[in-house]
Write an enzyme that holds these catalytic residues in place. Structure first.
Site, PDB file in Angstrom:
ATOM      1  N   SER A  10      -7.876 -27.706  20.192  1.00 34.20           N
ATOM      2  CA  SER A  10      -6.702 -27.074  20.875  1.00 34.20           C
ATOM      3  C   SER A  10      -5.552 -28.143  21.110  1.00 34.20           C
ATOM      4  CB  SER A  10      -7.082 -26.271  22.092  1.00 34.20           C
ATOM      5  OG  SER A  10      -5.903 -26.267  22.930  1.00 34.20           O
TER       6      SER A  10
ATOM      7  N   TYR B  19     -11.201 -26.065  30.157  1.00 34.44           N
ATOM      8  CA  TYR B  19     -10.798 -26.158  28.855  1.00 34.44           C
ATOM      9  C   TYR B  19     -10.469 -27.303  28.540  1.00 34.44           C
ATOM     10  CZ  TYR B  19      -9.072 -23.716  24.740  1.00 34.44           C
ATOM     11  OH  TYR B  19      -8.766 -23.258  23.470  1.00 34.44           O
TER      12      TYR B  19
HETATM   13  P1  NAI Z   1     -11.728 -15.160  19.780  1.00 33.37           P
HETATM   14  O1  NAI Z   1     -11.888 -14.802  20.940  1.00 33.37           O
HETATM   15  O2  NAI Z   1     -11.293 -14.218  18.548  1.00 33.37           O
HETATM   16  O3  NAI Z   1     -12.697 -16.195  19.036  1.00 33.37           O
HETATM   17  C1  NAI Z   1     -13.593 -16.867  20.176  1.00 33.37           C
HETATM   18  C2  NAI Z   1     -14.872 -16.812  19.158  1.00 33.37           C
HETATM   19  O4  NAI Z   1     -15.878 -17.628  20.121  1.00 33.37           O
HETATM   20  C3  NAI Z   1     -15.427 -15.319  19.228  1.00 33.37           C
HETATM   21  O5  NAI Z   1     -16.323 -15.319  18.142  1.00 33.37           O
HETATM   22  C4  NAI Z   1     -16.734 -15.521  20.284  1.00 33.37           C
HETATM   23  O6  NAI Z   1     -17.695 -14.531  20.195  1.00 33.37           O
HETATM   24  C5  NAI Z   1     -17.127 -16.988  20.247  1.00 33.37           C
HETATM   25  N1  NAI Z   1     -17.611 -17.489  21.413  1.00 33.37           N
HETATM   26  C6  NAI Z   1     -17.411 -17.539  22.592  1.00 33.37           C
HETATM   27  N2  NAI Z   1     -18.516 -17.772  23.379  1.00 33.37           N
HETATM   28  C7  NAI Z   1     -19.282 -18.053  22.807  1.00 33.37           C
HETATM   29  C8  NAI Z   1     -20.879 -18.654  22.942  1.00 33.37           C
HETATM   30  N3  NAI Z   1     -21.457 -18.759  24.118  1.00 33.37           N
HETATM   31  N4  NAI Z   1     -21.539 -18.471  21.619  1.00 33.37           N
HETATM   32  C9  NAI Z   1     -21.270 -18.340  20.507  1.00 33.37           C
HETATM   33  N5  NAI Z   1     -19.930 -17.867  20.244  1.00 33.37           N
HETATM   34  C10 NAI Z   1     -18.993 -17.899  21.145  1.00 33.37           C
HETATM   35  O7  NAI Z   1     -10.462 -16.260  19.979  1.00 33.37           O
HETATM   36  P2  NAI Z   1      -9.754 -17.427  18.587  1.00 33.37           P
HETATM   37  O8  NAI Z   1      -8.483 -17.600  19.276  1.00 33.37           O
HETATM   38  O9  NAI Z   1      -9.927 -17.189  17.435  1.00 33.37           O
HETATM   39  O10 NAI Z   1     -10.464 -18.714  19.311  1.00 33.37           O
HETATM   40  C11 NAI Z   1     -11.252 -19.545  18.241  1.00 33.37           C
HETATM   41  C12 NAI Z   1     -11.284 -20.966  18.691  1.00 33.37           C
HETATM   42  O11 NAI Z   1      -9.782 -21.154  18.514  1.00 33.37           O
HETATM   43  C13 NAI Z   1     -11.743 -21.162  19.982  1.00 33.37           C
HETATM   44  O12 NAI Z   1     -12.332 -22.350  20.062  1.00 33.37           O
HETATM   45  C14 NAI Z   1     -10.494 -21.418  20.931  1.00 33.37           C
HETATM   46  O13 NAI Z   1     -10.629 -22.335  22.069  1.00 33.37           O
HETATM   47  C15 NAI Z   1      -9.623 -22.053  19.782  1.00 33.37           C
HETATM   48  N6  NAI Z   1      -8.076 -21.837  20.239  1.00 33.37           N
HETATM   49  C16 NAI Z   1      -7.509 -20.629  20.140  1.00 33.37           C
HETATM   50  C17 NAI Z   1      -6.416 -20.703  20.528  1.00 33.37           C
HETATM   51  C18 NAI Z   1      -5.207 -19.546  20.653  1.00 33.37           C
HETATM   52  O14 NAI Z   1      -4.171 -19.424  21.017  1.00 33.37           O
HETATM   53  N7  NAI Z   1      -6.144 -18.263  20.259  1.00 33.37           N
HETATM   54  C19 NAI Z   1      -5.223 -21.878  20.668  1.00 33.37           C
HETATM   55  C20 NAI Z   1      -6.283 -23.225  20.732  1.00 33.37           C
HETATM   56  C21 NAI Z   1      -7.559 -23.147  20.569  1.00 33.37           C
END
Ligand code: NAI
Length: 265
Positions: free
Chosen positions: A143, A156
Site C-alpha cells: 500500500s 494497517y
Molecule cells: P478486496 O476486499 O477486494 O480484497 C481483499 C482480499 O483479501 C479479499 O479477497 C479478502 O477475502 C482477502 N482477505 C481478507 N482477510 C483475509 C484472511 N484473513 N485470509 C485470507 N484472505 C483474506 O480489496 P482490495 O482493495 O482488492 O485489496 C487487495 C489488497 O490490496 C489488500 O492487501 C489491500 O490492503 C491492498 N490495497 C488496497 C488498496 C485500495 O485502495 N483498494 C490500496 C492499497 C492497498
C-alpha cells in the site's frame, strides 16, 4: 536462468485487485490458484474467467490468520496446479481507529492477516520455488501506507511497513536462486475495500492526486503481471508505487491544508 512462469497463486482473488491479477496472469499464460475467505461465489467467478483464457484454475478457501494451516493450503494448491512459479500475496485487511483507541485485538487481527499470514504463505511458496530450482517471483501487495502513515490506520500502516521489509528480506536471501521479491504499493483503488467496487474511478474527482482520480484494479494487475513476467528479471527488492502520484503530495499537504480537520481522520 530462463524463467518461464506457468503456475501462479494469487491470495484473496475472489474480488478486487486479486481477481484482476488472477485473470491477467491467466491471460499471460499461467494456470492460477484462486483463494477466497468468505466469498466462494466470487472465487468461482474468477476461476471461470481464468478458464475462459484456456488456463487451469484451482480454487481453495484460505484464511491467512490460521497460521498453522495456511502454508499447507498454499502447498496443496501448488501440488494441484503442478508447480509454483509466481506467488502473489494480495490478501489483506484494514483497521480504523485513532492510535489511542486502537485495541490490541484489532492490532493483532490486522498484523495476523497482513504480516504473519504473509510470512507463512510466502515462506511456503518460496521453499517450493527453491526446491524446484526454476526461479520464481514473490510479489506482495502492500500500500502507499508501506511508505507513509494515515490517520486512523495504525495497525494497517505498521503491517504494510513490515510487509515491505519482509519482501526486501526475501529479495536479499533468495536472489541466489533466481527468485525475485517485490512489492506493489497501490494508492486509492476502486475495489470492495474502498467501497467503490462498482464505480468507474475515471468518473471520480481527486484534486489531491496528481492524476486526479482513483485507480482501478486492472491498473494494479498490470504492474503485478510485469513483475511476474520474465521481463522483470533484474528487478528485486523494489516497492513499485502505483498511486497516481499520491505520495508526492506530502509537501503540498504540509503547506496547503487550511484546517486541522485531517487530524480527525
Ligand atoms: P478486496 O476486499 O477486494 O480484497 C481483499 C482480499 O483479501 C479479499 O479477497 C479478502 O477475502 C482477502 N482477505 C481478507 N482477510 C483475509 C484472511 N484473513 N485470509 C485470507 N484472505 C483474506 O480489496 P482490495 O482493495 O482488492 O485489496 C487487495 C489488497 O490490496 C489488500 O492487501 C489491500 O490492503 C491492498 N490495497 C488496497 C488498496 C485500495 O485502495 N483498494 C490500496 C492499497 C492497498
Amino acid at each position: 536462468m530462463d524463467f518461464a512462469p506457468r503456475y501462479a497463486i494469487v491470495t484473496g482473488s475472489d474480488s478486487g485487485i486479486g481477481k484482476a491479477t488472477a485473470v491477467t496472469l491467466a491471460a499471460a499464460g499461467m494456470d492460477v490458484g484462486v483463494t477466497w475467505l468468505d466469498d466462494e461465489e466470487g472465487a468461482q467467478g474468477t476461476a471461470e474467467e481464468v478458464r475462459s483464457h484456456g488456463r487451469q484454475a484451482v480454487v481453495a478457501r484460505l484464511d491467512v490468520t490460521r497460521l498453522e494451516e495456511c502454508g499447507q493450503i498454499v502447498d496443496r494448491m501448488a501440488d494441484e496446479l503442478g508447480g509454483l512459479d509466481v506467488f502473489v500475496n494480495n490478501a489483506g485487511t484494514g483497521d480504523s481507529a485513532p492510535i489511542l483507541e486502537l485495541s490490541l485485538e484489532q492490532w493483532r487481527h490486522t498484523m495476523a492477516t497482513n504480516l504473519d499470514g504473509a510470512f507463512v504463505c510466502m515462506q511456503h511458496a518460496a521453499r517450493r520455488m527453491v526446491a524446484a530450482g526454476r526461479g520464481g517471483r514473490l510479489i506482495a501487495v502492500t500500500s502507499v501506507h508501506e511508505h507513509a502513515p494515515r490517520v486512523g490506520s495504525g495497525a494497517y500502516t505498521s503491517s504494510k511497513h513490515g510487509l515491505g521489509g519482509l519482501v526486501k528480506q526475501f529479495a536479499l536471501e533468495l536472489g541466489q536462486y533466481g527468485i525475485t521479491a517485490n512489492a506493489v504499493a497501490p494508492g486509492e483503488i476502486a475495489t470492495p475495500m474502498t467501497g467503490q467496487e462498482d464505480q468507474d474511478p475515471r468518473t471520480q474527482e481527486r484534486p489531491g492526486v496528481p492524476l486526479r482520480r482513483p485507480g482501478d484494479a486492472h491498473e494494479m494487475a498490470a504492474v503485478i503481471a510485469f513483475l511476474a513476467s520474465p521481463s522483470s528479471a533484474y528487478v528485486t527488492g523494489a516497492s513499485w508505487v502505483a498511486d497516481g502520484g499520491m505520495l508526492l503530495m506530502g509537501p503540498h499537504g504540509g503547506s496547503h491544508l487550511e484546517s486541522d480537520a485531517w487530524r480527525e481522520g
